[in-house]
Design a protein around this motif. Structure first.
Motif: not given
Length: 317
Positions: A97, A101, A190, A194, A235, A239
């Motif tokens: 994870t 990100l 993700n 974003y 996120t 996550s």
């Protein structure tokens, strides 16, 4: 005098009608939202409350429950396999994870640039792994990370002089393969979040920064990242919760041997094994309660850490 009484009665009837209309609106509103709360109570709230009660009882799923107090928690906390599964969950979660990100922000930044052509095609392509069937993902990664020496993963690492790895049976091989599966599946999700955040940032800020002499890297650090903070917090929170609840990827990737070995057993897999393989619903519920506490703590810490992004500490105050 009679006219005054008639006027007062008329006012009372008008107020009563208004109140009745408000009550009707209120009742109709409750009726509209009632189906959600009824379904949530049946399949969400009741099982959660029952699991908490079950954590303090011994039950095999068929007979009567027997109250045992904190014994189930003691059994779980004294089991080395539980701590091994927690260790696996944290390690796989960090490897799967944390990079997604960072990569998601970078990909979203480039997809948001006006100079990039075919942006819609790239957006759909990046998001495709998220909507792909888990079975198809497992088949692809099962072939890619096969234990054969001629497998694609072993061929790639062989180019760098690394010996072939038995991905499904080795300690770190299984963790790396599952982490890459998690990364591949969720990085697009993700990225889209974003990207939505980037499109909400006014272009005037970048134009003003360019006039002031700020380069692209400085604009990314001092404008993009701080203004993306709400999306980053979202996120990171999602996550963290998803990583600690990891179940589908290791179960499908390892197949029938997923619950018989501890190389990649996660906490949810440990919970599932206790409940449905060993018939110990009490210890499984105790594990679920412990996992809930861990998730709340980890999510709170991560949210607190990410909330400091873009904020400047005041000095001399």
């Amino acid at each position: 005098m009679e006219d005054v009484q008639k006027q007062s009665k008329a006012r009372k009837t008008i107020k009563a009608s208004k109140l009745s209309e408000k009550k009707k609106d209120m009742i109709s509103g409750y009726l509209y939202v009632a189906p959600f709360f009824i379904v949530f109570g049946i399949i969400g709230l009741y099982p959660a409350l029952f699991s908490i009660v079950l954590a303090f009882n011994e039950w095999n799923g068929l007979g009567d429950m027997q109250f045992v107090g904190l014994s189930n928690f003691t059994v779980v906390l004294q089991d080395p396999l539980f701590w091994k599964s927690l260790y696996n969950t944290v390690i796989i979660g960090l490897m799967g994870t944390a990079p997604q990100l960072i990569v998601g922000i970078v990909l979203a930044y480039f997809l948001n640039l006006a100079v990039i052509r075919f942006t819609n095609f790239f957006r759909v392509t990046i998001f495709m792994p998220y909507i792909t069937s888990m079975v198809a993902v497992a088949l692809v990664f099962g072939v890619f990370f096969s234990s054969n020496e001629t497998a694609l993963a072993n061929y790639v690492i062989g180019l760098f002089g690394v010996d072939p790895v038995s991905w499904k049976t080795s300690e770190w091989g299984a963790k790396i393969a599952i982490a890459l599966m998690v990364f591949w599946r969720w990085v697009g999700y993700n990225t889209i979040i974003y990207l939505a955040g980037l499109q909400s940032i006014s272009k005037d800020l970048y134009e003003a920064a360019t006039i002031d002499g700020a380069n692209k890297l400085e604009q990314f650090i001092y404008i993009t990242i701080p203004l993306l903070k709400p999306f980053i917090i979202l996120t990171v929170f999602m996550s963290t919760v998803g990583a600690l609840q990891l179940f589908a990827e290791p179960t499908v990737f390892l197949g029938s041997s997923a619950f018989s070995r501890d190389e990649a057993m996660t906490v949810v897999m440990y919970l599932y094994r206790d409940a449905f393989n060993l018939g110990s619903f009490g210890t499984a519920s105790a594990t679920a309660v412990l996992l809930l506490i861990i998730i709340i703590g980890a999510a709170a810490i991560n949210t607190w850490l990410t909330s400091g992004i873009g904020s400047k500490k005041k000095r001399g105050v």
